[in-house]
Design a protein around this motif. Structure first.
Motif, PDB file in Angstrom:
ATOM      1  N   GLU A  26      -0.793   9.027  -3.806  1.00 12.90           N
ATOM      2  CA  GLU A  26      -0.077   9.197  -5.068  1.00 12.90           C
ATOM      3  C   GLU A  26       1.362   8.680  -4.977  1.00 12.90           C
ATOM      4  O   GLU A  26       1.867   8.058  -5.916  1.00 12.90           O
ATOM      5  CB  GLU A  26      -0.096  10.671  -5.487  1.00 12.90           C
ATOM      6  CG  GLU A  26      -1.486  11.205  -5.795  1.00 12.90           C
ATOM      7  CD  GLU A  26      -2.171  10.434  -6.900  1.00 12.90           C
ATOM      8  OE1 GLU A  26      -1.516  10.129  -7.923  1.00 12.90           O
ATOM      9  OE2 GLU A  26      -3.372  10.112  -6.743  1.00 12.90           O
ATOM     10  N   ILE A  27       2.020   8.921  -3.858  1.00 12.29           N
ATOM     11  CA  ILE A  27       3.395   8.430  -3.694  1.00 12.29           C
ATOM     12  C   ILE A  27       3.416   6.907  -3.721  1.00 12.29           C
ATOM     13  O   ILE A  27       4.224   6.279  -4.427  1.00 12.29           O
ATOM     14  CB  ILE A  27       3.999   8.944  -2.375  1.00 12.29           C
ATOM     15  CG1 ILE A  27       4.171  10.469  -2.412  1.00 12.29           C
ATOM     16  CG2 ILE A  27       5.328   8.248  -2.089  1.00 12.29           C
ATOM     17  CD1 ILE A  27       5.257  10.966  -3.312  1.00 12.29           C
ATOM     18  N   ASN A  30       2.786   5.573  -7.271  1.00 12.17           N
ATOM     19  CA  ASN A  30       3.789   5.847  -8.287  1.00 12.17           C
ATOM     20  C   ASN A  30       5.203   5.429  -7.895  1.00 12.17           C
ATOM     21  O   ASN A  30       6.086   5.387  -8.763  1.00 12.17           O
ATOM     22  CB  ASN A  30       3.780   7.341  -8.625  1.00 12.17           C
ATOM     23  CG  ASN A  30       2.558   7.755  -9.410  1.00 12.17           C
ATOM     24  OD1 ASN A  30       2.502   7.596 -10.618  1.00 12.17           O
ATOM     25  ND2 ASN A  30       1.554   8.281  -8.703  1.00 12.17           N
ATOM     26  N   LEU A  31       5.396   5.145  -6.609  1.00  8.88           N
ATOM     27  CA  LEU A  31       6.691   4.645  -6.141  1.00  8.88           C
ATOM     28  C   LEU A  31       6.460   3.373  -5.335  1.00  8.88           C
ATOM     29  O   LEU A  31       6.488   3.391  -4.105  1.00  8.88           O
ATOM     30  CB  LEU A  31       7.407   5.687  -5.280  1.00  8.88           C
ATOM     31  CG  LEU A  31       8.137   6.831  -5.976  1.00  8.88           C
ATOM     32  CD1 LEU A  31       8.813   7.718  -4.958  1.00  8.88           C
ATOM     33  CD2 LEU A  31       9.149   6.315  -6.986  1.00  8.88           C
ATOM     34  N   SER A  34       7.632   2.304  -1.523  1.00 12.39           N
ATOM     35  CA  SER A  34       7.880   3.458  -0.658  1.00 12.39           C
ATOM     36  C   SER A  34       6.918   3.437   0.525  1.00 12.39           C
ATOM     37  O   SER A  34       5.863   2.793   0.489  1.00 12.39           O
ATOM     38  CB  SER A  34       7.715   4.754  -1.449  1.00 12.39           C
ATOM     39  OG  SER A  34       6.387   4.848  -1.936  1.00 12.39           O
ATOM     40  N   TYR A 125       8.566  11.644  -9.821  1.00 19.61           N
ATOM     41  CA  TYR A 125       8.734  10.374  -9.102  1.00 19.61           C
ATOM     42  C   TYR A 125      10.102   9.743  -9.404  1.00 19.61           C
ATOM     43  O   TYR A 125      10.700   9.113  -8.526  1.00 19.61           O
ATOM     44  CB  TYR A 125       7.588   9.429  -9.453  1.00 19.61           C
ATOM     45  CG  TYR A 125       6.258   9.954  -8.966  1.00 19.61           C
ATOM     46  CD1 TYR A 125       5.950   9.982  -7.612  1.00 19.61           C
ATOM     47  CD2 TYR A 125       5.319  10.472  -9.865  1.00 19.61           C
ATOM     48  CE1 TYR A 125       4.746  10.493  -7.162  1.00 19.61           C
ATOM     49  CE2 TYR A 125       4.114  10.980  -9.420  1.00 19.61           C
ATOM     50  CZ  TYR A 125       3.831  10.993  -8.066  1.00 19.61           C
ATOM     51  OH  TYR A 125       2.641  11.510  -7.610  1.00 19.61           O
ATOM     52  N   ARG A 129      12.792   8.900  -6.458  1.00 19.99           N
ATOM     53  CA  ARG A 129      13.416   7.574  -6.331  1.00 19.99           C
ATOM     54  C   ARG A 129      14.943   7.683  -6.337  1.00 19.99           C
ATOM     55  O   ARG A 129      15.635   7.028  -5.562  1.00 19.99           O
ATOM     56  CB  ARG A 129      12.933   6.679  -7.464  1.00 19.99           C
ATOM     57  CG  ARG A 129      13.449   5.230  -7.368  1.00 19.99           C
ATOM     58  CD  ARG A 129      12.815   4.340  -8.429  1.00 19.99           C
ATOM     59  NE  ARG A 129      13.031   4.854  -9.768  1.00 19.99           N
ATOM     60  CZ  ARG A 129      12.084   5.382 -10.539  1.00 19.99           C
ATOM     61  NH1 ARG A 129      10.845   5.465 -10.084  1.00 19.99           N
ATOM     62  NH2 ARG A 129      12.354   5.825 -11.755  1.00 19.99           N
TER      63      ARG A 129
END
Length: 564
Positions: A26-27, A30-31, A34, A125, A129
């Motif tokens: 998920e990280i 959505n980023l 990263s 998110y 960030r």
């Protein structure tokens, strides 16, 4: 770019933390840009060594998955990390997130994330960030969000983060039960993956030939037809893998049993949640179980001798007295599971049981894992005695050591709760709750415990049979007797055994057969109890070097007819 270290502190090395893999997916989705590195440790690792690993990483964020078995250690690590004036921000998720986070309510570096990471909103998110986290985030219900879930693993995991570890997999989320003591009851609703998706995900996992795959579905067989379809996939795709399932004992169909009869030994392991056999208790915790059907099903599964059966009871549930719990123990042991776990009730925060605790006069530890200390029905000293009974069962029953003795006691109507209560006192007197007990030690304790019984000669021979079926080539001191020795009997076997026995040896292999195997002469009553038929005289059993193709892998035995 945001750099994250996702930390899972497992109960043991062979476990893995499924939540970390979902978090990584998920990280990264959505980023973009990263990086997430997964670090898995255990609760037994040295604390300062863990602290060093966390501080050496130079991450922007540390994400901890907090559960009741590791939250004390997570708290300690966070406390130490906050002693450093500069360091990463810390996000705590998992079922104990709110509890752990409350200890650090005044720290601007600690944030709490509650709920499923898949339902985290854009604000979370954005804050990650910008490195400006709020004190807490509450994700919407997974079921309410109407999302689907896919396996979070990727091929490289199986040679790195999952190497030599159990692989956890979910084909569904939620639970059909609403047990008052369980966190699964807090969020209602069930989600089942499409079976085609399950097949594709299992195929992607099993191509790496993991030793074990543990399904985390709370009640895997809530839809029997679906369970059957997935079992067929497991047998077809995972020919070297052990599969573990959590099951309800009364939700088996004839079609399920027909298939299970074809499953090779050692491929499936079932954890069956019985919890209690007291109807008043089951009603109070909102767990509907057909006890008659449950008992019949577990016994039928045991007769297959190909599936490891793990049966659960919980000590300290509402309306459970010493008498009703002892009855639960007797009725559970009468089902003859391979493993009987007597777990101590945990009064978990935010559960319905925790809200009922005052009415039930519960006293419990306010520190994880929140074990119950006394109830309206069980005074502290009574609960302690019952807990020791469970520890005695853990040492003596939950192994392959004394199978025929337990079967004899069960089938002769023994009050096994009373039997093990007496044995537990012997354990306590001799200090075996505080040191490891070997099979040889346990033989000595059991021999002492049955010494005054009218059926002592039979019990002693059953202990000998069980000992030799585990592959030993000698008897422990507690079971030895001077009038007969292995050497004398071997000499008689050598003198009187025919030159050829079909299926065992020919004339060229006779001497090798005698040297390689162990022999013991048993009384006719013992042989009858063991299922070798009625014999008018003592007969010799040969304990071969071959193993049975069953869950417990005892050595094969053969009855030999010898002349005097």
């Amino acid at each position: 770019m945001v750099k994250i270290l996702a930390v899972g502190i497992n109960a043991r090395f062979t476990h893995s933390c499924l939540a970390l893999f979902y978090l990584r997916r998920e990280i990264e989705a959505n980023l973009p840009g990263s990086t997430v590195r997964i670090l898995q440790c255990t609760i037994n690792d040295p604390v300062y060594a863990l602290f060093q690993q966390l501080t050496d990483e130079a991450a922007d964020y540390l994400f901890f998955s907090a559960a009741i078995w590791n939250s004390d250690l997570v708290e300690r690590l966070i406390e130490d990390l906050l002693q450093l004036s500069a360091g990463p921000m810390i996000v705590v998720g998992g079922p104990q997130a709110a509890v752990v986070g409350s200890r650090f309510a005044d720290s601007p570096r600690v944030s709490v994330f509650s709920g499923a990471i898949e339902t985290a909103g854009p604000a979370f998110y954005r804050d990650l960030r910008e490195k400006k986290l709020a004190k807490s985030y509450q994700a919407p219900s997974f079921q309410a969000a109407g999302l689907t879930v896919a396996s979070p693993y990727r091929p490289g995991d199986f040679s790195s983060a999952l190497r030599d570890r159990a692989v956890y997999y979910e084909s569904s989320r939620g639970c059909p039960f609403a047990c008052t003591y369980c966190l699964s009851s807090v969020e209602r609703g069930l989600y089942h993956k499409d079976l085609l998706q399950v097949r594709e995900e299992l195929a992607a996992i099993l191509v790496h030939r993991p030793k074990s795959v543990r399904f985390v579905d709370r009640t895997f067989n809530d839809v029997p037809q679906r369970a059957l379809a997935i079992w067929r996939m497991c047998v077809e795709l995972g020919r070297e893998t052990l599969f573990h399932f959590e099951l309800a004992p009364d939700r088996f169909t004839e079609e399920l049993f027909a298939f299970l009869e074809t499953v090779p030994p050692g491929r499936f392991q079932f954890e069956i949640g019985l919890q209690s056999t007291n109807p008043e208790t089951l009603a109070a915790i909102k767990r509907e179980v057909d006890l008659r059907q449950a008992a019949e099903n577990v016994k039928r599964l045991r007769r297959l001798e190909t599936i490891h059966l793990h049966l659960d009871l919980i000590l300290g549930l509402p309306f459970e007295t010493a008498a009703t719990f002892s009855r639960s123990v007797n009725e559970a042991l009468a089902m003859e599971p391979h493993y009987l776990q007597m777990g101590l009730l945990k009064v978990l925060p935010d559960t319905e049981l925790a809200r009922q605790a005052e009415a039930y006069a519960y006293r419990w530890s306010r520190r994880p894992p929140y074990p119950v200390l006394a109830t309206r029905w069980l005074e502290p000293e009574v609960l302690r005695d019952l807990y020791r009974l469970g520890e005695c069962l853990e040492s003596c029953v939950n192994n392959r050591f004394f199978v025929s003795l337990w079967r004899y006691l069960v089938r002769s109507g023994e009050d096994l709760a009373l039997f093990f209560s007496g044995l537990s006192r012997l354990f306590l007197e001799q200090g075996y709750y505080f040191k490891a007990a070997t099979q040889e030690t346990l033989c000595g304790l059991l021999t002492c415990h049955v010494a005054g019984r009218a059926d002592y000669p039979l019990c002693r021979e059953l202990l000998i049979y069980d000992w030799l079926r585990c592959g030993h080539r000698f008897l422990p001191e507690s079971l030895q007797q001077s009038e007969s020795s292995f050497t004398e009997l071997r000499d008689q076997v050598y003198r009187t055994l025919p030159g050829h026995v079909a299926g065992l040896f020919d004339e060229q292999g006779r001497n090798h057969f005698i040297r390689k195997h162990v022999f013991y002469r048993f009384q006719p009553q013992t042989l009858a109890v063991l299922g070798y038929g009625n014999t008018a005289a003592m007969a010799v059993l040969c304990f071969t070097a071959q193993r049975e193709d069953t869950v417990q892998r005892h050595v094969k035995t053969v009855v030999l007819a010898l002349s005097d």
